[in-house]
Design an enzyme around this catalytic site. Structure first.
Site, short mmCIF file in Angstrom:
data_model
loop_
_atom_site.label_atom_id
_atom_site.label_comp_id
_atom_site.label_asym_id
_atom_site.label_seq_id
_atom_site.Cartn_x
_atom_site.Cartn_y
_atom_site.Cartn_z
N CYS A 103 54.60 25.15 28.95
CA CYS A 103 55.18 26.23 29.74
C CYS A 103 55.25 25.78 31.19
O CYS A 103 54.31 25.17 31.70
CB CYS A 103 54.29 27.47 29.63
N ASP A 154 54.91 24.35 16.78
CA ASP A 154 54.22 23.75 17.93
C ASP A 154 54.86 24.20 19.24
O ASP A 154 54.17 24.37 20.25
CB ASP A 154 54.28 22.21 17.83
P1 HMG Z 1 36.59 31.56 14.40
O1 HMG Z 1 36.57 32.62 15.42
O2 HMG Z 1 35.52 30.53 14.45
O3 HMG Z 1 36.73 32.10 12.91
O4 HMG Z 1 37.98 30.81 14.52
P2 HMG Z 1 35.93 33.11 12.06
O5 HMG Z 1 35.99 32.60 10.66
O6 HMG Z 1 34.59 33.38 12.67
O7 HMG Z 1 36.84 34.41 12.15
C1 HMG Z 1 36.98 35.15 13.35
C2 HMG Z 1 38.09 36.18 13.17
O8 HMG Z 1 39.33 35.52 12.90
C3 HMG Z 1 37.86 37.09 11.98
O9 HMG Z 1 38.48 38.32 12.28
C4 HMG Z 1 38.63 36.43 10.87
O10 HMG Z 1 39.02 37.32 9.86
C5 HMG Z 1 39.83 35.93 11.63
P3 HMG Z 1 37.64 39.57 12.85
O11 HMG Z 1 36.58 39.82 11.82
O12 HMG Z 1 37.07 39.12 14.18
O13 HMG Z 1 38.66 40.66 12.99
N1 HMG Z 1 40.43 34.74 10.98
C6 HMG Z 1 41.72 34.68 10.64
N2 HMG Z 1 42.75 35.55 10.77
C7 HMG Z 1 43.96 35.13 10.31
N3 HMG Z 1 44.18 33.92 9.74
C8 HMG Z 1 43.18 33.04 9.62
C9 HMG Z 1 41.89 33.41 10.08
N4 HMG Z 1 40.71 32.78 10.09
C10 HMG Z 1 39.83 33.61 10.63
N5 HMG Z 1 43.42 31.85 9.07
C11 HMG Z 1 39.81 29.63 13.57
C12 HMG Z 1 38.30 29.73 13.68
C13 HMG Z 1 40.12 28.28 12.94
C14 HMG Z 1 40.33 30.75 12.69
C15 HMG Z 1 40.41 29.74 15.00
O14 HMG Z 1 39.76 28.82 15.80
C16 HMG Z 1 41.88 29.49 15.02
O15 HMG Z 1 42.65 30.28 14.51
N6 HMG Z 1 42.30 28.37 15.68
C17 HMG Z 1 43.69 28.00 15.68
C18 HMG Z 1 44.01 27.28 16.93
C19 HMG Z 1 45.43 26.81 16.89
O16 HMG Z 1 46.26 27.33 16.15
N7 HMG Z 1 45.75 25.80 17.73
C20 HMG Z 1 47.07 25.29 17.81
C21 HMG Z 1 47.46 24.50 16.62
S1 HMG Z 1 46.80 22.85 16.60
C22 HMG Z 1 47.96 21.94 17.49
O17 HMG Z 1 48.83 22.49 18.10
C23 HMG Z 1 47.87 20.45 17.46
C24 HMG Z 1 48.95 19.80 16.60
O18 HMG Z 1 50.25 20.17 17.07
C25 HMG Z 1 48.83 18.28 16.66
C26 HMG Z 1 48.73 17.74 18.09
O19 HMG Z 1 49.65 17.93 18.87
O20 HMG Z 1 47.69 17.18 18.39
C27 HMG Z 1 48.85 20.23 15.14
MG MG Z 2 51.30 19.21 18.69
#
Ligand code: HMG
Ligand code: MG
Length: 314
Positions: free
Chosen positions: A245, A21
């Site tokens: 940041c 995180d």
């Molecule tokens: P999308 O664009 O809707 O996904 O993203 P998609 O299925 O259409 O795929 C698009 C592209 O991403 C494709 O690649 C996939 O292969 C690739 P391309 O064909 O364009 O080259 N892809 C991946 N690559 C690697 N690993 C994967 C993956 N999945 C698809 N797993 C998706 C949907 C969920 C992937 C995107 O929105 C995403 O990665 N989001 C992550 C956001 C994130 O990490 N946010 C921070 C974490 S959450 C947080 O911090 C909160 C928390 O701390 C609690 C709190 O504080 O509240 C937990």
């Molecule tokens: Mg968090």
């Protein structure tokens, strides 16, 4: 039901989320070596659960693109669990390849945040998590669940506790061993956090709920205390308060792990974590990132040490 006047827990479990995180928000490139060394230092300080990375799209979060390498390089220790975020089956496969013993799926209690964060509605995210949970169960991998925006949403404002409880219930009923309640924007205060926990504890046993509080308004430690009063005994925290940041207004890290340990030590609550070693890890990662730690405890400890150092000492 929960009782606000119950005795505080005797022991607390800390889930260290700094390497994920915290470092997912860094604007500068953090070398893989630094991530691996940070995690080693945290283990040496007695931290037993560490969220070490995130198998999300590297287009969305490039900072976590080396999570596979980080997880693969970490030495395994008895009693230490490394976990990572997984949004879908693709991420799950990468987590398995990297040797994750545990994963975390992450949903939200706010529709707009869900779309902004994982590009789908809340219901779509739950539909997406189902096969991930099934695949994890087949391999004996434990699944933790997150709910974001448990008090407020950056796009929708206040979030009703009942909405949080619904998502928490789904995660628990569908196999998450624990549900971490994320005050993503740190807008919670003790009473709003307690009301949220009260609603969630009607849906999920309190022992399977964790507090994950960001410190945007400086309330995270107070919210940890308010949660302890409710009987909560698991908290996520980030060494040095990593996250956010200084150049990104509004962003802020999780409550600093060393601040939580200082609070818990003062209450006589056991964590198994050595505060001195944790402060040293905090000072080390802060120096590596080229900025002071956000943790007041580490700031105060370093200031005291520099006052005590004889003239001319380094
Ligand atoms: P999308 O664009 O809707 O996904 O993203 P998609 O299925 O259409 O795929 C698009 C592209 O991403 C494709 O690649 C996939 O292969 C690739 P391309 O064909 O364009 O080259 N892809 C991946 N690559 C690697 N690993 C994967 C993956 N999945 C698809 N797993 C998706 C949907 C969920 C992937 C995107 O929105 C995403 O990665 N989001 C992550 C956001 C994130 O990490 N946010 C921070 C974490 S959450 C947080 O911090 C909160 C928390 O701390 C609690 C709190 O504080 O509240 C937990
Ligand atoms: Mg968090």
């Amino acid at each position: 039901m929960t009782d606000r006047n119950r005795v505080l827990p005797q022991a607390v479990r800390i889930v260290e989320v700094g390497p994920r995180d915290g470092l997912q928000n860094e604007k500068v490139h953090v070398p893989t070596d630094v991530k691996v060394e940070l995690i080693a230092r945290l283990v040496a300080a007695g931290v037993r659960v560490i969220e070490a990375g995130s198998f999300v799209s590297p287009k969305w979060v490039p900072q976590m693109a080396d999570s596979g390498e980080v997880l693969s390089r970490l030495p395994r220790h008895e009693g230490v669990a490394y976990t990572a975020l997984v949004p879908n089956l693709k991420g799950f496969e990468s987590a398995v390849e990297a040797g994750c013993e545990e994963i975390a799926i992450f949903g939200a209690a706010s529709e707009t945040f869900s779309r902004k964060n994982i590009n789908c509605s809340i219901q779509e995210s739950l539909d997406r998590f189902r096969p991930v949970i099934d695949a994890a169960a087949q391999r004996g991998i434990r699944v933790r669940g997150y709910v974001s925006c448990v008090v407020g949403c950056p796009y929708e404002g206040p979030v009703p506790p009942q909405k949080v409880a619904e998502v928490a219930r789904w995660l628990h009923d569908n196999g998450c061993y624990e549900v971490s309640l994320g005050d993503t924007i740190g807008s919670g205060t003790p009473r709003s956090v307690q009301a949220m926990i009260e609603a969630c504890a009607r849906a999920v046993p309190l022992a399977q709920l964790a507090g994950h509080y960001h410190d945007t308004y400086g309330m995270a430690a107070a919210n940890v205390y308010a949660s302890l009063e409710m009987g909560m005994a698991t908290f996520d925290a980030s060494v040095a308060g990593l996250g956010g940041c200084p150049y990104s207004p509004g962003a802020s890290g999780n409550v600093a792990t060393e601040d939580v340990i200082h609070l818990l030590n003062g209450l006589g609550i056991e964590t198994g974590i050595d505060l001195e070693a944790l402060v040293a890890a905090s000072a080390w990662i802060s120096a590596s990132l080229g900025r002071p730690p956000a943790s007041k405890v580490t700031q105060a400890t370093l200031a005291k040490a520099s006052r005590a150092a004889p003239p001319g000492a380094d």
